[in-house]
Design a protein around this motif. Structure first.
Motif, short mmCIF file in Angstrom:
data_model
loop_
_atom_site.label_atom_id
_atom_site.label_comp_id
_atom_site.label_asym_id
_atom_site.label_seq_id
_atom_site.Cartn_x
_atom_site.Cartn_y
_atom_site.Cartn_z
N LYS A 74 0.72 -1.18 -0.08
CA LYS A 74 0.18 -0.09 0.07
C LYS A 74 0.88 1.39 -0.21
O LYS A 74 0.12 2.17 -0.08
CB LYS A 74 -1.07 -0.04 1.15
CG LYS A 74 -2.09 -1.11 0.92
CD LYS A 74 -3.22 -0.74 1.97
CE LYS A 74 -4.48 -1.45 1.78
NZ LYS A 74 -5.42 -1.45 2.49
N TRP A 75 2.24 1.22 0.23
CA TRP A 75 3.05 2.43 -0.10
C TRP A 75 3.19 2.84 -1.61
O TRP A 75 2.94 1.79 -2.42
CB TRP A 75 4.31 1.95 0.43
CG TRP A 75 4.59 1.97 1.85
CD1 TRP A 75 3.80 1.50 3.01
CD2 TRP A 75 5.34 2.69 2.47
NE1 TRP A 75 4.38 1.46 4.20
CE2 TRP A 75 5.47 2.58 3.87
CE3 TRP A 75 6.49 3.76 2.30
CZ2 TRP A 75 6.24 2.98 4.87
CZ3 TRP A 75 7.44 4.06 3.36
CH2 TRP A 75 7.16 3.64 4.58
N LYS A 76 3.17 4.04 -1.82
CA LYS A 76 3.62 4.40 -3.12
C LYS A 76 5.09 4.93 -3.25
O LYS A 76 5.34 5.98 -2.44
CB LYS A 76 2.24 5.59 -3.56
CG LYS A 76 0.97 5.15 -3.49
CD LYS A 76 -0.06 6.42 -3.65
CE LYS A 76 -1.47 5.75 -3.56
NZ LYS A 76 -2.40 6.88 -3.90
N LEU A 77 5.71 4.33 -4.35
CA LEU A 77 7.15 4.58 -4.23
C LEU A 77 7.28 5.27 -5.64
O LEU A 77 7.24 4.44 -6.70
CB LEU A 77 7.81 3.31 -3.99
CG LEU A 77 7.66 2.56 -2.66
CD1 LEU A 77 8.33 1.35 -2.62
CD2 LEU A 77 7.97 3.50 -1.49
N VAL A 78 7.57 6.49 -5.73
CA VAL A 78 7.84 7.21 -6.99
C VAL A 78 9.20 7.72 -7.08
O VAL A 78 9.68 8.37 -6.05
CB VAL A 78 6.70 8.26 -7.02
CG1 VAL A 78 6.80 8.85 -8.29
CG2 VAL A 78 5.29 7.59 -6.91
N ALA A 79 9.72 7.61 -8.25
CA ALA A 79 11.03 8.20 -8.71
C ALA A 79 10.53 9.97 -9.22
O ALA A 79 9.87 9.56 -10.27
CB ALA A 79 11.87 7.55 -9.34
N TYR A 80 11.58 10.58 -9.01
CA TYR A 80 11.42 12.15 -9.70
C TYR A 80 12.75 12.21 -10.35
O TYR A 80 13.93 11.88 -9.65
CB TYR A 80 11.12 13.18 -8.83
CG TYR A 80 9.65 12.89 -8.65
CD1 TYR A 80 8.71 14.11 -9.09
CD2 TYR A 80 9.00 12.22 -7.75
CE1 TYR A 80 7.33 13.99 -8.78
CE2 TYR A 80 7.82 12.16 -7.63
CZ TYR A 80 6.82 13.29 -7.97
OH TYR A 80 5.46 13.00 -7.73
N GLU A 81 12.64 12.70 -11.69
CA GLU A 81 14.16 13.07 -12.20
C GLU A 81 14.06 14.77 -12.54
O GLU A 81 13.29 15.07 -13.12
CB GLU A 81 14.50 12.30 -13.41
CG GLU A 81 14.54 10.64 -13.20
CD GLU A 81 14.96 10.11 -14.55
OE1 GLU A 81 15.28 10.94 -15.47
OE2 GLU A 81 14.87 8.74 -14.52
N ASN A 82 15.21 15.26 -11.75
CA ASN A 82 15.13 16.79 -12.10
C ASN A 82 13.75 17.53 -11.61
O ASN A 82 13.42 18.31 -12.36
CB ASN A 82 15.45 17.00 -13.40
CG ASN A 82 16.96 16.74 -13.79
OD1 ASN A 82 17.74 16.62 -12.84
ND2 ASN A 82 17.24 16.19 -15.01
N GLY A 83 13.23 16.67 -10.50
CA GLY A 83 11.97 17.55 -10.15
C GLY A 83 10.58 16.86 -10.89
O GLY A 83 9.53 17.47 -10.65
N VAL A 84 10.83 16.01 -12.02
CA VAL A 84 9.81 15.59 -12.96
C VAL A 84 9.41 14.33 -12.42
O VAL A 84 10.24 13.48 -12.36
CB VAL A 84 9.94 15.99 -14.15
CG1 VAL A 84 8.95 15.37 -15.13
CG2 VAL A 84 10.27 17.31 -14.54
N LYS A 85 8.08 13.78 -12.18
CA LYS A 85 7.81 12.36 -11.90
C LYS A 85 8.16 11.63 -13.13
O LYS A 85 8.06 11.65 -14.14
CB LYS A 85 6.18 12.36 -11.73
CG LYS A 85 5.83 11.03 -11.19
CD LYS A 85 4.30 11.12 -11.04
CE LYS A 85 3.87 9.81 -10.71
NZ LYS A 85 2.34 9.82 -10.42
N ALA A 86 8.89 10.51 -12.90
CA ALA A 86 9.44 9.82 -13.82
C ALA A 86 8.80 8.14 -13.80
O ALA A 86 9.23 7.42 -14.53
CB ALA A 86 11.10 9.43 -13.56
N GLY A 87 8.13 8.00 -12.62
CA GLY A 87 7.58 6.53 -12.68
C GLY A 87 7.60 5.91 -11.39
O GLY A 87 8.41 6.24 -10.46
#
Length: 513
Positions: A421-434
Motif C-alpha cells: 500500500k506504499w506508493k514509491l515514486v522516482a522523480y528526475e530533475n523534479g519531474v515524476k519519472a515513474g
C-alpha cells in the motif's frame, strides 16, 4: 538451576513488598467463602474499594471473570505457577516502578505457592482519569544480550531513544519485548528488565528461544520458568482502547539447538477461553517470538481460527533479525509485522541482516482502528525510512565485496517498512519519472558488505548467504542518465518521505564508539 530458583524467590518477595506498600494497602477486600472444590480465589477492587466486575483472571490454563463483588474463583491447574488478570481498558496498567518513577515492568500477577490447599490472591486497580481513545504500542525485537557491555549499548541506543520518543508522544505509550531478551544468559534477564524500565513506560515481554534455560532438556514448561520469574506469565493479555493485546510463548523448546515454533493444545484452549470474554468489534494484537508466516508452526491454524470475525488481526514477531511486513491469508486474513531487532546482527553493527537499521516498531491505535505505524531507527528521526544506492555500487572489505548487480543507470532503494500500500515514486530533475519496481528477495549488499566484507564474518546468518534476507528493495532505471533523482515514498497513512542523496559508503553501519 539452584541460582535461578534463588533469583525467583527474591523477585517474588520484592513484588509482594511493592504491592503491600502501594496506595491500595488500606483497601479492605471482602470475605470470600469459596465454592466446593475451589482452591484458587481472590478479589479485584478499585482505588475506592469498589469491586471491579468482569476482569478476566487466569492461572495460565483457564480463564474466569470477576463477579458483581469483584470475586474470582477457580480450581487451580496442577501446572500453574502464577495467577494473573487481564488489565481492563479503563484502568491503569500496574507496574513495578518505584514511587515517583513512571512506567516499568507490568505487575499484573502473583506467584502461586507450591503447597496444596486453598490460596487467595487479591489485586487492586486504579481507574484511568479518562479513557485512552488513542494509544501507542512499541514492539522491540531481540535485544539478545550476552554480556554487560551489550546491555550498555541497549540502554544507550534503544532505551534512551524510546524514552525520548515516549516523552514527545501525544498518546500514552506501552511496549512489548518480542523475545530473545537475552542470549542464553539467564542471569541477564533481571538487568535487562531494569534497563528496559528506563524507557519510562509500562512494558510486557514474551519469551524467545534464547530466553529458555538451556540447562533444562526436554521440559519446555520448566525451561521457561526463569524468564517467567522475571517478566511474568508466558501467556497473558490486556486491553487498551479498542484493542485486545495478547502475548504468547510460541517456542516449543527441547534444548538450545532443538526447538520449533508453535503452540500446545493447552495454549490454544487458554486462548479460546480468553477470547470468549472479548467482543468481536475489538482489534486483536498477538505478540510472540518466531514468525508464523511460513505456515508450519504447530497448531497455527487452530489458533488463528479463533480470531475469525474480529475487526482486524495484527501479529507481532521478532526472531529473524530482519524487517518485513506480510499478509497471512489462511485460515484468516492477518497482518504479520516481523520487526527489525534492537541488536540487529547480534550487536556487531547498527544494522539488521537485511540492512534495516536497529530500532523498533511503533503502532498507534485510535479506538478499534490502526491510526499509524512506522519503523523507528535508533538515534534517527521518523523521516529516516529508506536508503538509496547507485545500481553499480559495491560495498565491502577484506572479507569480500558485494553489489546489487545493477547498472550505473539504475537506482536501488531500500524502503524497510514498505508494503504493497506504499506508493514509491522516482522523480528526475523534479519531474515524476515513474513508480519504483519491486526487486526479488536478494542478498543485501550494504549489510553483507559490512558484516562479511569489513568484519570478515563469514558465518551464515549475516546476510551474505543466498537467498539473502532483504525483501524490501526497489528499482528505478533513469530515463536521463545525468538526472538528479529524488525518491518520494508515501505510506498507507499518507505520510510522505523524501530522499535525494545516495549512500556511497559504510560509515552508517559501524556501531557507536
Amino acid at each position: 538451576m539452584q541460582r535461578t530458583m534463588h533469583t525467583f524467590t527474591r523477585i517474588a518477595a520484592a513484588f509482594l513488598i511493592l504491592v503491600a506498600g502501594t496506595a491500595f494497602a488500606k483497601v479492605a477486600h471482602p470475605d470470600i467463602k469459596p465454592a466446593a472444590g475451589i482452591d484458587l480465589y481472590g478479589s479485584i477492587l478499585d482505588e475506592t474499594g469498589a469491586p471491579v466486575v468482569g476482569v478476566v483472571v487466569s492461572d495460565g490454563y483457564q480463564c474466569v471473570a470477576t463477579d458483581a463483588k469483584g470475586v474470582y474463583q477457580m480450581k487451580r491447574n496442577p501446572g500453574a505457577r502464577m495467577v494473573y488478570y487481564s488489565t481492563p481498558a479503563d484502568y491503569v496498567v500496574n507496574t513495578l516502578a518505584k514511587p515517583g518513577d513512571k512506567g516499568g515492568p507490568a505487575a499484573f500477577y502473583a506467584k502461586l505457592d507450591k503447597r496444596d490447599g486453598q490460596q487467595r490472591h487479591n489485586f487492586d486497580l486504579a481507574r484511568l482519569p479518562a479513557p485512552e481513545g488513542e494509544f501507542t504500542l512499541v514492539c522491540i525485537g531481540d535485544p539478545q544480550t550476552k554480556r554487560d557491555e551489550q546491555i550498555v549499548r541497549y540502554k544507550k541506543e534503544t532505551i534512551d531513544d524510546l524514552r525520548a520518543f515516549a516523552r514527545a508522544s501525544s498518546s500514552p505509550c506501552y511496549a512489548i519485548l518480542l523475545g530473545d531478551v537475552c542470549g542464553d544468559a539467564m542471569d541477564l534477564h533481571l538487568p535487562m528488565r531494569d534497563a528496559t524500565a528506563g524507557a519510562g513506560i509500562p512494558f510486557f515481554a514474551v519469551i524467545g528461544n534464547h530466553d529458555h534455560d538451556a540447562s533444562i532438556k526436554n521440559d519446555d514448561h520448566n525451561a521457561g520458568a526463569p524468564f517467567e520469574s522475571v517478566f511474568g506469565p508466558l501467556n497473558f493479555s490486556l486491553n487498551r482502547g479498542g484493542v485486545h493485546i495478547i502475548g504468547m510463548d510460541n517456542i516449543l523448546y527441547n534444548g538450545s539447538k532443538n526447538y520449533k515454533s508453535g503452540f500446545t493444545d493447552e495454549q490454544v484452549e487458554w486462548l479460546r477461553q480468553n477470547l470468549s470474554f472479548v467482543p468481536k468489534d475489538k482489534i486483536i494484537v498477538l505478540a510472540y517470538h518466531a514468525p508464523l508466516g511460513h505456515g508450519n508452526a504447530q497448531n497455527r491454524e487452530n489458533l488463528m481460527k479463533l480470531f475469525e470475525g474480529y475487526a482486524e488481526v495484527h501479529l507481532m514477531a521478532g526472531h529473524s533479525h530482519n524487517h518485513r511486513n506480510t499478509i497471512i491469508k489462511k485460515p484468516i486474513s492477518a497482518y504479520e509485522h516481523v520487526t527489525g531487532t534492537a541488536c540487529g546482527a547480534w550487536w556487531r553493527s547498527v544494522l539488521n541482516t537485511d540492512g534495516t537499521p536497529n530500532g523498533y516498531g511503533v503502532f498507534t491505535f485510535n479506538g478499534n482502528k490502526v491510526a499509524d505505524w512506522f519503523y523507528k531507527a535508533n538515534g534517527r528521526g521518523r523521516d529516516y525510512q529508506m536508503r538509496m544506492y547507485r545500481g553499480d555500487a559495491s560495498f565491502g572489505g577484506p572479507g569480500g565485496m558485494f553489489s546489487y548487480g545493477k547498472t550505473a543507470n539504475d537506482v536501488v532503494v531500500d524502503v524497510w517498512n514498505a508494503d504493497r500500500k506504499w506508493k514509491l515514486v522516482a522523480y528526475e530533475n523534479g519531474v515524476k519519472a515513474g513508480a519504483l519496481k519491486k526487486l526479488p528477495r536478494m542478498v543485501d549488499a550494504y549489510a553483507a558488505g559490512y558484516h562479511a566484507g569489513v568484519l570478515n564474518n563469514q558465518r551464515p546468518g549475516y546476510g551474505h548467504i543466498p537467498p539473502g534476507t532483504n525483501q524490501h528493495l526497489y528499482l528505478h532505471t533513469k530515463k536521463d542518465p545525468d538526472a538528479r533523482v529524488e525518491i518520494r515514498a508515501t505510506d498507507r497513512f499518507g505520510k510522505t518521505y523524501t530522499l535525494d542523496k545516495y549512500t556511497t559508503d559504510l560509515s552508517d553501519a559501524a556501531p557507536p564508539r
